[in-house]
Design a protein around this motif. Structure first.
Motif, PDB file in Angstrom:
ATOM      1  N   ALA A 100       0.870  -1.170   0.000  1.00 26.36           N
ATOM      2  CA  ALA A 100       0.000   0.000   0.000  1.00 26.36           C
ATOM      3  C   ALA A 100       0.908   1.222   0.000  1.00 26.36           C
ATOM      4  N   PHE A 101       0.930   1.925  -1.103  1.00 26.95           N
ATOM      5  CA  PHE A 101       1.802   3.085  -1.216  1.00 26.95           C
ATOM      6  C   PHE A 101       1.123   4.362  -0.739  1.00 26.95           C
ATOM      7  N   LYS A 102      -0.204   4.429  -0.910  1.00 28.96           N
ATOM      8  CA  LYS A 102      -0.942   5.619  -0.510  1.00 28.96           C
ATOM      9  C   LYS A 102      -1.779   5.310   0.726  1.00 28.96           C
ATOM     10  N   LYS A 103      -1.993   6.317   1.540  1.00 29.79           N
ATOM     11  CA  LYS A 103      -2.763   6.160   2.769  1.00 29.79           C
ATOM     12  C   LYS A 103      -4.145   5.547   2.503  1.00 29.79           C
ATOM     13  N   GLU A 104      -4.788   5.995   1.439  1.00 30.16           N
ATOM     14  CA  GLU A 104      -6.138   5.486   1.151  1.00 30.16           C
ATOM     15  C   GLU A 104      -6.141   4.034   0.662  1.00 30.16           C
ATOM     16  N   ASP A 105      -4.983   3.478   0.352  1.00 33.75           N
ATOM     17  CA  ASP A 105      -4.898   2.074  -0.072  1.00 33.75           C
ATOM     18  C   ASP A 105      -4.740   1.111   1.098  1.00 33.75           C
ATOM     19  N   VAL A 106      -4.433   1.635   2.288  1.00 34.02           N
ATOM     20  CA  VAL A 106      -4.125   0.764   3.423  1.00 34.02           C
ATOM     21  C   VAL A 106      -5.357   0.016   3.917  1.00 34.02           C
ATOM     22  N   VAL A 107      -6.462   0.709   4.157  1.00 34.67           N
ATOM     23  CA  VAL A 107      -7.665   0.048   4.683  1.00 34.67           C
ATOM     24  C   VAL A 107      -8.182  -1.025   3.725  1.00 34.67           C
ATOM     25  N   PRO A 108      -8.327  -0.756   2.416  1.00 36.46           N
ATOM     26  CA  PRO A 108      -8.766  -1.832   1.521  1.00 36.46           C
ATOM     27  C   PRO A 108      -7.787  -3.013   1.498  1.00 36.46           C
ATOM     28  N   ALA A 109      -6.503  -2.731   1.605  1.00 37.66           N
ATOM     29  CA  ALA A 109      -5.521  -3.820   1.632  1.00 37.66           C
ATOM     30  C   ALA A 109      -5.689  -4.667   2.888  1.00 37.66           C
ATOM     31  N   ILE A 110      -5.891  -4.018   4.036  1.00 37.00           N
ATOM     32  CA  ILE A 110      -6.124  -4.754   5.287  1.00 37.00           C
ATOM     33  C   ILE A 110      -7.376  -5.601   5.169  1.00 37.00           C
ATOM     34  N   ASP A 111      -8.447  -5.009   4.640  1.00 38.93           N
ATOM     35  CA  ASP A 111      -9.718  -5.720   4.516  1.00 38.93           C
ATOM     36  C   ASP A 111      -9.650  -6.895   3.547  1.00 38.93           C
ATOM     37  N   SER A 112      -8.700  -6.872   2.631  1.00 38.06           N
ATOM     38  CA  SER A 112      -8.600  -7.955   1.645  1.00 38.06           C
ATOM     39  C   SER A 112      -7.965  -9.217   2.222  1.00 38.06           C
ATOM     40  N   PHE A 113      -7.340  -9.104   3.382  1.00 40.03           N
ATOM     41  CA  PHE A 113      -6.716 -10.261   4.023  1.00 40.03           C
ATOM     42  C   PHE A 113      -7.695 -10.925   4.975  1.00 40.03           C
ATOM     43  N   ALA A 114      -7.533 -12.225   5.149  1.00 31.98           N
ATOM     44  CA  ALA A 114      -8.279 -12.961   6.161  1.00 31.98           C
ATOM     45  C   ALA A 114      -7.284 -13.466   7.194  1.00 31.98           C
ATOM     46  N   GLY A 115      -7.646 -13.412   8.457  1.00 33.26           N
ATOM     47  CA  GLY A 115      -6.765 -13.940   9.499  1.00 33.26           C
ATOM     48  C   GLY A 115      -5.738 -12.931   9.959  1.00 33.26           C
ATOM     49  N   ASP A 116      -4.678 -13.463  10.568  1.00 30.91           N
ATOM     50  CA  ASP A 116      -3.640 -12.613  11.138  1.00 30.91           C
ATOM     51  C   ASP A 116      -2.857 -11.897  10.053  1.00 30.91           C
ATOM     52  N   LEU A 117      -2.377 -10.724  10.405  1.00 34.82           N
ATOM     53  CA  LEU A 117      -1.713  -9.859   9.440  1.00 34.82           C
ATOM     54  C   LEU A 117      -0.574  -9.123  10.120  1.00 34.82           C
ATOM     55  N   ILE A 118       0.571  -9.098   9.476  1.00 38.27           N
ATOM     56  CA  ILE A 118       1.688  -8.268   9.913  1.00 38.27           C
ATOM     57  C   ILE A 118       1.720  -7.052   8.998  1.00 38.27           C
ATOM     58  N   ILE A 119       1.689  -5.869   9.595  1.00 38.47           N
ATOM     59  CA  ILE A 119       1.771  -4.630   8.823  1.00 38.47           C
ATOM     60  C   ILE A 119       3.129  -4.011   9.116  1.00 38.47           C
ATOM     61  N   VAL A 120       3.931  -3.849   8.083  1.00 41.59           N
ATOM     62  CA  VAL A 120       5.231  -3.205   8.235  1.00 41.59           C
ATOM     63  C   VAL A 120       5.071  -1.774   7.747  1.00 41.59           C
ATOM     64  N   ASN A 121       5.102  -0.862   8.701  1.00 41.56           N
ATOM     65  CA  ASN A 121       4.885   0.554   8.440  1.00 41.56           C
ATOM     66  C   ASN A 121       5.959   1.326   9.205  1.00 41.56           C
ATOM     67  N   PRO A 122       7.177   1.349   8.685  1.00 43.52           N
ATOM     68  CA  PRO A 122       8.301   1.871   9.460  1.00 43.52           C
ATOM     69  C   PRO A 122       8.207   3.341   9.841  1.00 43.52           C
ATOM     70  N   TYR A 123       7.432   4.115   9.126  1.00 47.47           N
ATOM     71  CA  TYR A 123       7.347   5.544   9.438  1.00 47.47           C
ATOM     72  C   TYR A 123       5.989   5.931  10.002  1.00 47.47           C
ATOM     73  N   LEU A 124       5.193   4.922  10.396  1.00 45.39           N
ATOM     74  CA  LEU A 124       3.845   5.137  10.930  1.00 45.39           C
ATOM     75  C   LEU A 124       2.997   5.993  10.001  1.00 45.39           C
ATOM     76  N   TYR A 125       3.195   5.829   8.718  1.00 46.72           N
ATOM     77  CA  TYR A 125       2.485   6.569   7.686  1.00 46.72           C
ATOM     78  C   TYR A 125       0.991   6.269   7.778  1.00 46.72           C
ATOM     79  N   GLY A 126       0.208   7.268   8.068  1.00 47.44           N
ATOM     80  CA  GLY A 126      -1.237   7.099   8.134  1.00 47.44           C
ATOM     81  C   GLY A 126      -1.687   6.198   9.263  1.00 47.44           C
ATOM     82  N   CYS A 127      -0.976   6.206  10.393  1.00 45.27           N
ATOM     83  CA  CYS A 127      -1.273   5.255  11.463  1.00 45.27           C
ATOM     84  C   CYS A 127      -2.666   5.438  12.068  1.00 45.27           C
ATOM     85  N   SER A 128      -3.302   6.571  11.851  1.00 46.76           N
ATOM     86  CA  SER A 128      -4.640   6.771  12.377  1.00 46.76           C
ATOM     87  C   SER A 128      -5.649   5.803  11.774  1.00 46.76           C
TER      88      SER A 128
END
Length: 113
Positions: free
Chosen positions: A80-108
């Motif tokens: 997910a390169f853009k902030k607005e792509d993060v939520v749909p990407a999260i929703d597309s996964f089922a089960g446990d997920l590791i999110i690597v976000n080293p700069y806390l980009y869009g952490c809200s």
């Protein structure tokens, strides 16, 4: 259900209690080593790379050999390169997920979890 594991039992107990667990590192090298180890320890696992976050296949292979655990074809990766792509990407996964976000980009956006 697969539980995420770091291989450090004190941390793994905390992860097992919460829905969302975040780690913040002052040392970028330590952060990189930690998330690669966690990916191998938790495989099979889904992985979301946010912004310019990267994974190092050589480091994954090193941990794979150390832990005697095969991870090839065990990690499903999305970006997910853009902030607005993060939520749909999260929703597309089922089960446990590791999110690597080293700069806390869009952490809200994690409040929706």
């Amino acid at each position: 259900m697969v539980l995420l594991r770091t291989g450090i039992w004190e941390i793994d107990e905390i992860i097992g209690l919460d829905k969302v667990v975040g780690f913040k590192f002052e040392d970028v090298v330590l952060m990189r080593i930690f998330y690669h180890r966690t990916i191998v320890e938790s495989a099979p696992v889904s992985l979301l790379l946010v912004g310019d976050a990267r994974i190092d296949p050589y480091l994954l292979n090193t941990f794979s050999r150390i832990m005697d655990k095969e991870v090839e074809d065990q990690v499903k990766v999305r970006r997910a390169f853009k902030k607005e792509d993060v939520v749909p990407a999260i929703d597309s996964f089922a089960g446990d997920l590791i999110i690597v976000n080293p700069y806390l980009y869009g952490c809200s956006i994690y409040h929706h979890l």
